[in-house]
Design a protein around this motif. Structure first.
Motif, PDB file in Angstrom:
ATOM      1  N   THR A 170       0.834  -1.204   0.000  1.00  0.00           N
ATOM      2  CA  THR A 170       0.000   0.000   0.000  1.00  0.00           C
ATOM      3  C   THR A 170       0.861   1.242   0.000  1.00  0.00           C
ATOM      4  O   THR A 170       0.393   2.327   0.317  1.00  0.00           O
ATOM      5  CB  THR A 170      -0.916   0.008   1.235  1.00  0.00           C
ATOM      6  OG1 THR A 170      -0.101  -0.018   2.396  1.00  0.00           O
ATOM      7  CG2 THR A 170      -1.868  -1.163   1.231  1.00  0.00           C
ATOM      8  N   LEU A 223      -1.142   2.708   4.794  1.00  0.00           N
ATOM      9  CA  LEU A 223      -1.742   2.236   6.025  1.00  0.00           C
ATOM     10  C   LEU A 223      -0.825   2.476   7.216  1.00  0.00           C
ATOM     11  O   LEU A 223      -1.272   2.663   8.334  1.00  0.00           O
ATOM     12  CB  LEU A 223      -2.049   0.731   5.926  1.00  0.00           C
ATOM     13  CG  LEU A 223      -3.294   0.345   5.140  1.00  0.00           C
ATOM     14  CD1 LEU A 223      -3.384  -1.159   5.034  1.00  0.00           C
ATOM     15  CD2 LEU A 223      -4.533   0.893   5.817  1.00  0.00           C
ATOM     16  N   ASP A 229       2.165  -3.443   7.063  1.00  0.00           N
ATOM     17  CA  ASP A 229       0.827  -3.140   6.542  1.00  0.00           C
ATOM     18  C   ASP A 229      -0.263  -3.998   7.175  1.00  0.00           C
ATOM     19  O   ASP A 229      -1.373  -3.521   7.431  1.00  0.00           O
ATOM     20  CB  ASP A 229       0.801  -3.316   5.027  1.00  0.00           C
ATOM     21  CG  ASP A 229       1.369  -2.101   4.303  1.00  0.00           C
ATOM     22  OD1 ASP A 229       1.713  -1.121   4.994  1.00  0.00           O
ATOM     23  OD2 ASP A 229       1.466  -2.141   3.067  1.00  0.00           O
ATOM     24  N   ARG A 276      -3.375  -2.554   9.127  1.00  0.00           N
ATOM     25  CA  ARG A 276      -4.748  -2.823   8.685  1.00  0.00           C
ATOM     26  C   ARG A 276      -5.569  -3.436   9.817  1.00  0.00           C
ATOM     27  O   ARG A 276      -6.719  -3.057  10.049  1.00  0.00           O
ATOM     28  CB  ARG A 276      -4.734  -3.766   7.476  1.00  0.00           C
ATOM     29  CG  ARG A 276      -6.125  -4.033   6.899  1.00  0.00           C
ATOM     30  CD  ARG A 276      -6.044  -4.951   5.687  1.00  0.00           C
ATOM     31  NE  ARG A 276      -5.292  -4.333   4.609  1.00  0.00           N
ATOM     32  CZ  ARG A 276      -5.803  -3.445   3.757  1.00  0.00           C
ATOM     33  NH1 ARG A 276      -7.054  -3.071   3.890  1.00  0.00           N
ATOM     34  NH2 ARG A 276      -5.057  -2.952   2.796  1.00  0.00           N
ATOM     35  N   GLU A 292      -8.916  -1.930  11.566  1.00  0.00           N
ATOM     36  CA  GLU A 292     -10.149  -2.709  11.533  1.00  0.00           C
ATOM     37  C   GLU A 292     -10.721  -2.930  12.930  1.00  0.00           C
ATOM     38  O   GLU A 292     -11.926  -3.122  13.084  1.00  0.00           O
ATOM     39  CB  GLU A 292      -9.907  -4.054  10.845  1.00  0.00           C
ATOM     40  CG  GLU A 292      -9.743  -3.935   9.337  1.00  0.00           C
ATOM     41  CD  GLU A 292      -9.461  -5.266   8.667  1.00  0.00           C
ATOM     42  OE1 GLU A 292      -9.150  -6.241   9.395  1.00  0.00           O
ATOM     43  OE2 GLU A 292      -9.537  -5.335   7.427  1.00  0.00           O
TER      44      GLU A 292
END
Length: 323
Positions: free
Chosen positions: A3, A7, A26, A30, A34
């Motif tokens: 990414t 992120l 990453d 993430r 989340e």
């Protein structure tokens, strides 16, 4: 998957990620995001946990912990010990709950091998009475009946306070009401309130609440706009209403302003009317289990925290001192 570091530097909520998360890669970044966006649905809880997690991870960085897997139970325990000297016990318990849940989420996502907060114990805290300030029945009546309702804004404000008082609703559920959530059924008018955790609570309206809502809706010309918000924000100081809904902050400022106008010295807030309504209901012979359903509580003990009938007894006993 790459990414390009997006992120690892910026969260979807617009704040930079903590360094120990960013350096973990990453997938860790993430998974961290989340936890807040996927795992936590209530926006108030999300905001509180975002602050708590950020404070803890920044504290870790200040202790020289350069990577996520370097966080050990002793670090969590030291942080909680330090926090106890600065924050109230409920806040400390909330921070620890957030840290436990966050690391559980990272463990199940295979970011961490174990949860360093799992064995850490928080402070003991038990309450039998809530801290929310309440009004007497006389004060609440005087506030509602003495309010200036010569404008549509005045009628709106009276209706909002009445909804919170007569239905025991949280302010978040009140500002989320649409016109269609005020509806006739069984020869009475009802309100459909959307409370915490997705609960939908349908309540028949007290006859005074019906009167206040009808007067407001008629003056505001909202009868035909069934899909629009019920309580609308004013346009500046024009005493006219715009198309958008009021926010919880708008209601809080309104409550403080109306209380000041009524000469109420108690520093009340929106939750005051929830506690005031429950206390008055129980004082007049209402049952705690019914109050629990009306308030949308999962446990009667939570409803009991709003029962402030013994406050007056305490004051009366103090006055027996003859010094």
């Amino acid at each position: 998957m790459s990414t390009n570091g997006a992120l690892a530097t910026q969260g979807s909520t617009g704040f930079p990620l903590p360094a120990v998360i960013a350096v973990a890669g990453d997938w860790a970044a993430r998974r961290f995001l989340e936890f807040f966006t996927v795992n936590i649905r209530n926006r108030n809880t999300r905001a509180a946990y975002t602050r708590a997690a950020g404070e803890f991870l920044r504290w870790c960085e200040g202790q020289g912990i350069g990577e996520l897997r370097g966080v050990q139970p002793v670090h969590v325990a030291a942080y909680i010990e330090q926090l106890q000297g600065m924050r109230a016990a409920p806040t400390v318990k909330q921070h620890l709950a957030c840290i436990r849940m966050l690391f559980d989420w990272l463990v199940t996502g295979q970011v961490m091998p174990s949860n360093p907060a799992h064995s850490v114990r928080g402070p003991r805290h038990s309450v039998s009475k809530g801290s929310t300030p309440v009004l007497s029945s006389e004060e609440a009546t005087a506030l509602l009946t003495g309010m200036d309702v010569s404008t549509v804004v005045g009628l709106r404000d009276r209706a909002i306070i009445a909804v919170m008082t007569y239905t025991f609703a949280r302010v978040g559920a009140v500002v989320a009401l649409n016109i269609e959530d005020y509806f006739p059924q069984k020869k009475r008018w009802w309100l459909r309130l959307r409370e915490k955790n997705g609960k939908v609570n349908e309540m028949p309206c007290h006859h005074k609440l019906e009167e206040y809502l009808d007067a407001y809706i008629k003056a505001a010309g909202l009868t035909d706009d069934r899909k629009g918000p019920l309580f609308r924000a004013a346009i500046g100081k024009t005493k006219k209403l715009g198309p958008g809904a009021m926010s919880r902050t708008d209601v809080w400022y309104m409550v403080r302003r109306r209380a000041s106008d009524a000469g109420i010295e108690t520093e009340i807030g929106c939750h005051t009317f929830r506690a005031t309504g429950i206390t008055d209901y129980l004082t007049n012979g209402g049952r705690i289990e019914v109050a629990q359903r009306m308030a949308g509580h999962s446990n009667a003990k939570t409803t009991g925290l709003y029962d402030r009938r013994n406050d007056d007894i305490s004051v009366g006993e103090v006055e027996r001192i003859g010094i």
